[in-house]
Write an enzyme that holds these catalytic residues in place. Structure first.
Site, PDB file in Angstrom:
ATOM      1  N   ASP A 111       0.859  -1.184   0.000  1.00 38.32           N
ATOM      2  CA  ASP A 111       0.000   0.000   0.000  1.00 38.32           C
ATOM      3  C   ASP A 111       0.903   1.244   0.000  1.00 38.32           C
ATOM      4  O   ASP A 111       2.127   1.150   0.107  1.00 38.32           O
ATOM      5  CB  ASP A 111      -0.877  -0.027   1.255  1.00 38.32           C
ATOM      6  CG  ASP A 111      -2.107   0.857   1.137  1.00 38.32           C
ATOM      7  OD1 ASP A 111      -2.276   1.529   0.104  1.00 38.32           O
ATOM      8  OD2 ASP A 111      -2.905   0.873   2.095  1.00 38.32           O
ATOM      9  N   GLU A 165       2.561   5.110  -4.005  1.00 40.21           N
ATOM     10  CA  GLU A 165       2.546   6.060  -5.129  1.00 40.21           C
ATOM     11  C   GLU A 165       3.891   6.787  -5.339  1.00 40.21           C
ATOM     12  O   GLU A 165       4.158   7.111  -6.505  1.00 40.21           O
ATOM     13  CB  GLU A 165       1.434   7.098  -4.914  1.00 40.21           C
ATOM     14  CG  GLU A 165       0.043   6.530  -4.987  1.00 40.21           C
ATOM     15  CD  GLU A 165      -0.326   5.660  -3.784  1.00 40.21           C
ATOM     16  OE1 GLU A 165      -1.109   4.723  -3.951  1.00 40.21           O
ATOM     17  OE2 GLU A 165       0.198   5.928  -2.682  1.00 40.21           O
ATOM     18  N   ASP A 196      -9.030   3.948  -2.101  1.00 39.94           N
ATOM     19  CA  ASP A 196      -9.896   4.293  -0.973  1.00 39.94           C
ATOM     20  C   ASP A 196     -11.236   4.859  -1.449  1.00 39.94           C
ATOM     21  O   ASP A 196     -11.494   6.062  -1.384  1.00 39.94           O
ATOM     22  CB  ASP A 196      -9.179   5.299  -0.067  1.00 39.94           C
ATOM     23  CG  ASP A 196      -7.930   4.711   0.553  1.00 39.94           C
ATOM     24  OD1 ASP A 196      -7.759   3.485   0.494  1.00 39.94           O
ATOM     25  OD2 ASP A 196      -7.125   5.483   1.107  1.00 39.94           O
TER      26      ASP A 196
END
Length: 982
Positions: A573, A576, A649
């Site tokens: 997770d 980015e 999300d």
């Protein structure tokens, strides 16, 4: 930069998100903090290139200044090269005379176009290809250029393609490349003249240039004064607003409290790409928008911002918005009734894409006749691609079919890795399961309520203070026992591991990383970058360093990741990467990677590099030849080679349920088929109806996981009581019955890149009614799925494409295509239909996990078309190891024709001794045949060996055909057979 205190702490952030979620539920708070993220107007290179496009449009008879020097063209080893000059910049001899041009004709009928600086002051970054392309591709031989012709104007024409159907026309002045299919223009590069290359330069050179402008300006002012003194009309030489925008933010750029130092100065590239004769384009994920991309420019454009490709942590993202999200794939496919084409813009820097549509003239009658006498533009979609840095590196795919394009594209960037079979079953997750006891109780709850599942997930709270590869000993004192307890039921566990490493000398991972010098550096290139994320002060692994990748992979070995077992897998997770105190909640662009590479060049690839290293670690950690499973949030082209992704999300709202379908369809046709959306929505609290409807939709996502925020109420599938528990149970069990079909589709995707869930237009390419359809879709070529995505809906409008029948998968009622029809969608089901002409393999015995089903018999559902024919396949292997790569698998085709069902082996090549596993699974019986669409009642089914099987027939509830069930035909799934019916 933001101070650490200006970003919320973990606890404050949780509270903030909870307040926002509550506000959203009350309809009074906007979801995303837009001010945290740039618009094009706040991005210097986007502003400059968009201004250039506007200047071109406003300038009469605009002509691109770029010209190809035809005398420089050379053909060698399948590559055409030459010099490309800018007539406004290359008027005199210079150390940098222009740009290099390359055209690669590939042996898979794709074409690559590359443009780079011929002699830059420093090399432009050109390393994306080393990460994205899977291997050196084959080039067409020079003989393929034998039909290379030059006309009087200097334009080159190249004929190519398997059937010689494709043509490239390269015009020299102005520079333009046109691609034709059967002499019909399909893709055109630089048709609008928007090619723009900001050459690298020294800042001192720019300063002298500015000084020269100032002197020139003074002279102009003086002339103006003299003219004014003589009472003549004032003459002012001023730059237009558009020309001024061309000079914005060249050397330094600020956003909020952050400053991007831009040490190399401006280096953006831009190019327009026109899809001629095409009104619908798809791709460039990830955006929460429609499947058919909406226009961003032109009269009546729904969006005013371009589609942005820049991987960002955007929690509670808005829908119907071209804002950047967690992943980026610069792939676009255009489709019309007559043509299909695609492009891949291979650049990992921040990229913006404008879309402008020239709609087809729909007028009829007198008005149409009048317009026919005038010059009317043909339908087209004009796109403008803008990247901040790198080289222009573009692939063009002309098909001619979608499958050809998927095959061509995946042969370059790779197909999806064939996953372990457990990973395509149901996953249960939330932030967070609180303890080992909590895990045991949730696991027991699934058994108690007879709901199958395969994987239980742990979020960041399972660690010791957000130190990855550790456990909170108070909450999870015996992680090995916990995993073994799940494994005994055929279940797995996944733990989260992020790329930020807590800065702590007492934390072994942090200490080793510092000693090995494997962290991303600050812009000085010497000290490690320090930012803020979940653990507090953190550093980020530099996965561009080969030493870092190998070291990271080693962390997954059982002797280093204490408490891990072979049934533990990984969730990547925040990759980015997310940096709470960074610009746009990510890492600054001017930080430095291994090899002195600025982050701005590789930003969109960072998550993929992390994903790759993690998959490497899981593969190397044991001696069982086990395939990895890794879920990633960030992605780029090539991510599919390492594992699954999800859409981030999302929110517990009907709107987010609805947008999940087009998002997943877009990601899939862009080469990444193993994707899903959090079932139930991550933020907020779904009511029972929304949660049930989301399960009914989620069972048709390639990646099927329920997930929830730490502040959301517990929502395990049985907590809402009846009738919802039964409805969710039925949905999840339906997923499990179709697992053989899903696994076969994953195998197909791993071979040729074909998407697993597919937009309707890919299966019905000539039906214009489905070109923009994204509220229903196909699973493979066989199942039509129409999710219910609005509250209170009990009837759904379903479009049945094609001229054949469709069979409801539950009661086998029949609908006839083509056309739309209102279909009942009561609370316990959504419309799902099997297409006539297909055969779908199933396993219909309910079990607690997919592992518990591996010895179960099979059912074949045979949906006959109007000619009494149907085909289908099944792929089987051990579902766990890489043995299939040595041919240890079963691949069979089933074919029904003229009242005969046959099974044939499709596996090719010599494979040596067949494993005990394949022998065993191949001997599993087919316990039932369900034959749909028979016009007459079947009375007798005979197997080739003379056995007569029992058959029962009844009329379908709707449609008039028969449903016939053949019990125990006494044939095995892995053998050749024929059986006939009358």
């Amino acid at each position: 930069m933001d101070s650490i205190s200006s970003r919320p702490s973990k606890s404050k952030k949780i509270i903030l998100r909870s307040v926002i979620a509550l506000g959203l539920a009350l309809g009074c708070v906007s979801a995303v903090k837009r001010e945290d993220f740039k618009t094009c107007a706040q991005s210097g290179f986007c502003t400059r290139n968009r201004a250039y496009a506007d200047l071109a449009k406003e300038t009469p008879n605009w002509t691109s200044p770029y010209q190809l020097t035809t005398s420089s063209l050379k053909l060698q080893n399948g590559v055409l090269t030459g010099d490309l000059i800018n007539t406004q910049e290359d008027k005199h001899p210079s150390p940098r005379p222009g740009l290099s041009f390359e055209l690669h004709l590939l042996d898979n009928d794709a074409v690559r176009v590359r443009i780079n600086e011929r002699d830059p002051v420093s090399p432009r970054y050109d390393g994306v290809q080393d990460t994205v392309l899977i291997k050196p591709y084959g080039l067409a031989k020079d003989s393929a250029y034998t039909r290379l012709d030059k006309d009087a104007a200097g334009a080159l024409t190249i004929q190519y393609g398997a059937q010689d159907q494709n043509k490239i026309k390269v015009s020299s002045a102005p520079f333009k490349i046109e691609f034709f299919v059967n002499d019909v223009p399909t893709v055109v590069l630089n048709d609008e003249g928007l090619l723009r290359f900001e050459r690298l330069r020294k800042k001192e050179e720019e300063s002298k240039k500015e000084e020269g402008k100032e002197e020139e300006g003074k002279e102009e002012s003086k002339l103006v004064d003299q003219d004014a003194a003589g009472d003549e009309v004032d003459i002012k030489v001023e730059k237009s607003p558009l020309e001024l925008k061309l000079e914005e933010n060249l050397w330094e750029e600020r956003f909020k409290d952050h400053t991007d130092s831009k040490p190399r100065g401006p280096e953006s590239i831009g190019l327009d790409i026109t899809f001629s004769g095409i009104n619908h384009v798809y791709g460039v994920p990830e955006h929460a928008t429609s499947l058919s991309l909406k226009a961003t420019k032109g009269a009546g454009a729904p969006y005013s911002e371009p589609y942005r490709l820049y991987n960002l942590d955007v929690f509670e993202y808005e829908i119907d918005n071209p804002m950047a999200l967690y992943g980026s794939i610069p792939f676009m496919l255009g489709h019309s009734k007559n043509s299909t084409a695609a492009v891949f813009w291979m650049n990992a820097a921040e990229t913006w894409v404008d879309v402008e549509k020239n709609a087809e003239d729909k007028d009829s009658g007198l008005l149409s006749w009048i317009k026919s006498k005038k010059a009317v533009s043909t339908p087209a979609t004009k796109t403008h691609w803008i990247s901040e840095a790198g080289v222009l590196d573009l692939f063009v795919f002309l098909g001619p079919t979608h499958r050809d394009i998927f095959r061509q594209y995946s042969s370059l960037v790779g197909t999806t890795a064939l996953p372990q079979s457990f990973s395509i079953a149901y996953h249960q997750c939330r932030w967070n399961y609180n303890s080992q006891q909590d895990v045991a109780e949730v696991d027991a709850g699934f058994d108690e309520h007879d709901i199958p599942y395969d994987v239980l997930w742990l979020d960041i709270e399972h660690t010791d203070g957000k130190r990855y590869f550790t456990w909170d000993n108070a909450k999870f004192p015996n992680p090995t026992d916990m995993q073994q307890s799940l494994s005994a039921k055929g279940r797995k566990m996944v733990t989260i591991i992020d790329p930020h490493i807590k800065k702590d000398d007492n934390y072994h991972v942090s200490k080793e990383g510092a000693e090995l010098d494997v962290y991303i550096k600050n812009k000085d290139g010497n000290t490690a970058f320090d930012g803020w994320c979940w653990p507090g002060s953190s550093q980020w692994i530099d996965f561009y360093n080969p030493k870092a990748r190998d070291w990271w992979a080693s962390q997954f070995s059982y002797d280093r990741y204490i408490g891990s077992t072979k049934s533990l897998f990984t969730w990547n997770d925040m990759n980015e990467p997310s940096v709470f105190n960074g610009p746009e909640i990510t890492i600054p662009k001017d930080v430095i990677h291994y090899g002195n590479v600025e982050h701005r060049n590789v930003h969109n690839l960072y998550g993929t590099m992390f994903h790759s290293a993690t998959a490497q670690g899981l593969t190397q950690r044991n001696e069982t030849n086990q395939r990895p499973f890794v879920l990633s949030r960030a992605f780029f082209a090539g991510t599919q080679r390492f594992g699954a992704i999800w859409t981030g999300d999302n929110m517990a709202s009907w709107e987010h349920l609805e947008i999940a379908s087009p998002m997943l369809l877009t990601i899939g046709l862009s080469g990444l088929p193993f994707s899903g959306a959090d079932v139930g929505g991550f933020f907020g609290n779904p009511d029972a109806e929304l949660l049930t409807r989301w399960y009914q939709a989620g069972i048709y996502y390639p990646f099927f996981r329920a997930h929830a925020h730490i502040d959301s109420k517990r929502r395990e599938p049985w907590l809402f009581g009846e009738p919802y528990t039964s409805q969710i149970r039925e949905a999840v069990r339906t997923r499990y019955t179709f697992l053989p079909f899903w696994y076969t589709l994953f195998h197909e995707a791993s071979v040729d890149g074909t998407p697993i869930i597919r937009p309707m237009f890919t299966e019905f390419p000539e039906d214009e009614a489905v070109f923009a359809t994204d509220d229903q879709y196909m699973v493979g070529n066989a199942l039509l799925v129409k999710p219910v995505s609005k509250a209170g809906v009990t009837r759904s409008t379903v479009y049945f494409a094609g001229d054949e029948k469709w069979f409801d998968i539950k009661d086998y009622s029949v609908e006839q295509g083509p056309g739309a029809k209102e279909i009942a969608s009561p609370a316990d089901k959504i419309p799902v239909y099997q297409r006539a002409g297909t055969i779908v393999p199933k396993r219909e015995r309910p079990r607690r996990s997919s592992k518990a089903m591996e010895n179960d018999p099979f059912t074949l559902v045979i949906a006959l078309d109007s000619q009494g024919e149907a085909t289908g396949r099944i792929y089987l292997d051990d579902g766990e190891t890489f043995n299939y790569e040595q041919g240890d698998y079963i691949l069979r085709e089933f074919r029904a024709s003229n009242g005969v069902l046959s099974s044939h082996n499709l596996k090719t090549g010599s494979v040596g001794k067949t494993s005990e596993f394949v022998q065993r699974i191949g001997a599993l019986r087919i316990e039932r045949l369900v034959i749909l669409g028979s016009k007459t009642k079947l009375t007798k089914v005979t197997v080739g060996n003379g056995n007569v099987a029992e058959v029962e027939c009844s009329k379908a509830p709707i449609g008039g055909s028969y449903v016939c069930t053949v019990k125990e035909p006494k044939v095995a799934i892995g053998e050749d057979f024929e059986l006939s019916w009358v």
